[in-house]
Design an enzyme around this catalytic site. Structure first.
Site, PDB file in Angstrom:
ATOM      1  N   HIS A 154      47.385  54.447  42.062  1.00 49.29           N
ATOM      2  CA  HIS A 154      46.725  53.154  41.902  1.00 49.29           C
ATOM      3  C   HIS A 154      46.197  52.939  40.490  1.00 49.29           C
ATOM      4  O   HIS A 154      44.982  52.953  40.260  1.00 49.29           O
ATOM      5  CB  HIS A 154      45.594  53.065  42.937  1.00 49.29           C
ATOM      6  CG  HIS A 154      44.833  51.780  42.907  1.00 49.29           C
ATOM      7  ND1 HIS A 154      45.420  50.546  42.683  1.00 49.29           N
ATOM      8  CD2 HIS A 154      43.505  51.525  43.064  1.00 49.29           C
ATOM      9  CE1 HIS A 154      44.500  49.614  42.709  1.00 49.29           C
ATOM     10  NE2 HIS A 154      43.324  50.163  42.934  1.00 49.29           N
ATOM     11  N   CYS A 198      41.106  45.460  40.871  1.00 51.05           N
ATOM     12  CA  CYS A 198      42.342  46.046  41.390  1.00 51.05           C
ATOM     13  C   CYS A 198      43.348  44.995  41.854  1.00 51.05           C
ATOM     14  O   CYS A 198      44.466  45.346  42.232  1.00 51.05           O
ATOM     15  CB  CYS A 198      42.029  47.011  42.530  1.00 51.05           C
ATOM     16  SG  CYS A 198      40.912  48.307  41.986  1.00 51.05           S
TER      17      CYS A 198
END
Lengths: 387, 146
Positions: A330, A86
């Site tokens: 996200h 991420c």
């Protein structure tokens, strides 16, 4: 190393788009950034493509960036594929900065894209689970929701934070997302709705987690000389730092503390100089721990901060004016670059209804990814300054 | 998956590499101690990441079977292949090692709390094609009324 400036930024609206492809989002974000910058696309000399999970979701391995840039029209130049879970987007940003700062190139592009939503939830969940060490913690079934719930609950027990306080972060981020045309979720939520939503891993409920979604974001960086011929406010990178997890001893400073101290030192500022921040709220309550680890407030003080609205737009240190991961979404590879996009808009006074006033001078982005030995595997922190 | 402590005569391998060893007929947690700084690492490692000096080998060290729960999480959602609910936890051992594990025999979870003692449990995961048993480590919380 010479100063580096943000020439252009662009992103797509995050969301679940079964019919759109990685190439499609990437094209949109890249060309948004190119138009925003005012440079000609041919002037881009190097590109970094950030993506964490396309290999598992679509099957495209090893040359993802080259296939995506084929669609965008940028071929021939050096293209690198950047993967740090991420934190991939921030890692691409760090390298684009290095390429320009070192003098290797005058203009570099960092583009991050992710397609996490594929209509098969198990496939997406499996992809996310590969961001732990598969030999060790991953083999034992370590899950991010579990890790976050443990950190949050320990913090609540140590400092007396309440369930209402941790829910308020999700409420704040949804309030901000409601003002953001690029956010995946634009609905407001109440503390009761957050606490009443499905339990994932106590005390983390569904409305505290970030959604599964798709999207892309792009940032073009360049030298002072290139900036001078563009009609663009000067947003300079004051520092950009990336660190890796350590096998920490009990009582050691964690990775966010270590990385942020280095970032403040290199930028020559202290935490109280930061006027706006985009933080990695993989689950909304983690934001409270981040305020403390980044040195914005003292350990245990974050509960008071969220009660007083310090980190709302209109408060003295707005955090996640974009809505953060929990409301904006996200898509892993895009997130770090979406943070820079939002902060650039903020520093330029272009953030519309989300604009922090007075226009901020120093902005901080914190982006983390993966987990090794109980610590976030990669954390990147960037500090931007409006000159 | 069955719960056992003593090793039988079959060949076995640990589910997670570098975590289990035999000591006087029992399966125990194994770790590495750095000969220079004395720090202990679990799982066992080839080199101390603090000292980064390979001139002397790491020393193998058997860890205590008993520790305390530092943190735990009752997970209600999991990726495919993992059952729900299950409990993840970090256990602190006296050797200043904090290890990630899964809890077993925790009842309905309502009595779990930080600071409870917990004992090592060795579990059989299954047998592979070569006839080796795969063994894993879990921890069982000790509640007051035990």
């Amino acid at each position: 190393m010479r100063p580096v400036y943000v020439l252009g930024v662009g992103m797509t609206k995050f969301g679940k788009y079964i019919e759109r492809s990685l190439k499609d989002f990437s094209f949109e974000a890249a060309w948004n950034a190119i138009h925003d910058s005012g440079i000609r696309a041919k002037e881009i000399e190097m590109a970094f493509f950030a993506n964490a999970y396309a290999g598992l979701i679509t099957g495209q391995e090893s040359i993802r960036g080259q296939t995506v840039f084929r669609e965008i029209g940028l071929m021939g130049i050096p293209i690198f594929n950047i993967e740090n879970a991420c934190a991939s987007g921030s890692s691409a940003f760090y390298l684009a900065h290095l390429a320009v700062a070192s003098g290797q190139v005058d203009i570099a592009l960092a583009l991050g894209a992710e397609k996490l939503f594929c209509g098969d939830l198990n496939k997406s969940l499996h992809a996310l689970s590969t961001s732990s060490d598969l030999d060790i913690e991953g083999r034992m079934g370590m899950l991010f929701a579990g890790i976050y719930s443990m950190r949050v609950r320990n913090h609540m027990e140590k400092y007396g934070l309440t369930k209402e306080q941790i829910a308020k972060v999700a409420v704040k981020n949804h309030d901000h997302g409601a003002l953001n045309p690029y956010a995946q979720y634009r609905n407001r939520v109440s503390v009761d709705e957050v606490l009443g939503s499905r339990m994932i891993a106590d005390p983390i409920t569904l409305l505290m987690t970030c959604p599964m979604g798709d999207g892309a974001a792009a940032v073009i960086l360049g030298s002072e000389e290139v900036l001078s011929r563009l009609n663009q406010p000067a947003v300079r990178i004051a520092s950009t730092v990336l660190q890796t997890a350590r096998i920490s001893k009990i009582g050691d400073k964690g990775i966010v503390e270590r990385t942020s101290r280095e970032a403040y030192n290199k930028a020559g500022i202290s935490p109280k100089d930061v006027n706006v921040a985009e933080l990695h709220d993989a689950v909304a309550p983690i934001e409270l721990l981040l305020y403390e680890q980044l040195g914005f407030c003292k350990p245990g003080e974050s509960g008071h901060w969220i009660d007083e609205g310090v980190t709302r737009i209109g408060g003295s240190l707005p955090a996640n004016p974009s809505g953060g991961l929990s409301s904006k979404g996200h898509p892993a590879g895009a997130t770090g670059l979406a943070q820079i996009t939002e902060l650039t808009w903020q520093l330029r006074g272009e953030a519309g209804e989300r604009q922090v006033k007075p226009i901020p001078k120093f902005a901080l982005a914190e982006n983390g990814g993966g987990n090794v030995a109980g610590e976030t595997a990669a954390v990147a922190i960037h500090i931007l300054i409006r000159e | 998956m069955s719960i056992q402590r003593k090793v039988n005569m079959k060949k076995w391998v640990p589910e997670v590499p570098n975590t289990l060893g035999e000591d006087r007929g029992e399966i125990r947690l194994i770790s590495s101690e750095c000969p220079l700084c004395k720090r202990i690492f679990f799982p066992a490692v080839k080199i101390c990441p603090d000292c980064l000096d390979d001139s002397q080998p790491m020393k193998k060290k058997i860890l205590n079977n008993n520790g305390k729960i530092f943190s735990f999480s009752i997970a209600q959602v999991a990726p495919p292949g993992y059952e729900v609910p299950h409990v993840q936890a970090y256990i602190d051992l006296p050797e200043r090692v904090r290890l990630f594990t899964l809890l077993v025999k925790y009842g309905d979870g309502s009595k779990l709390k930080k600071g409870l003692f917990a004992k090592l449990v060795i579990v059989m995961i299954g047998e592979d094609k070569e006839g080796r048993e795969h063994l894993g480590y879990r921890f069982r919380p000790i509640f007051e009324e035990d």
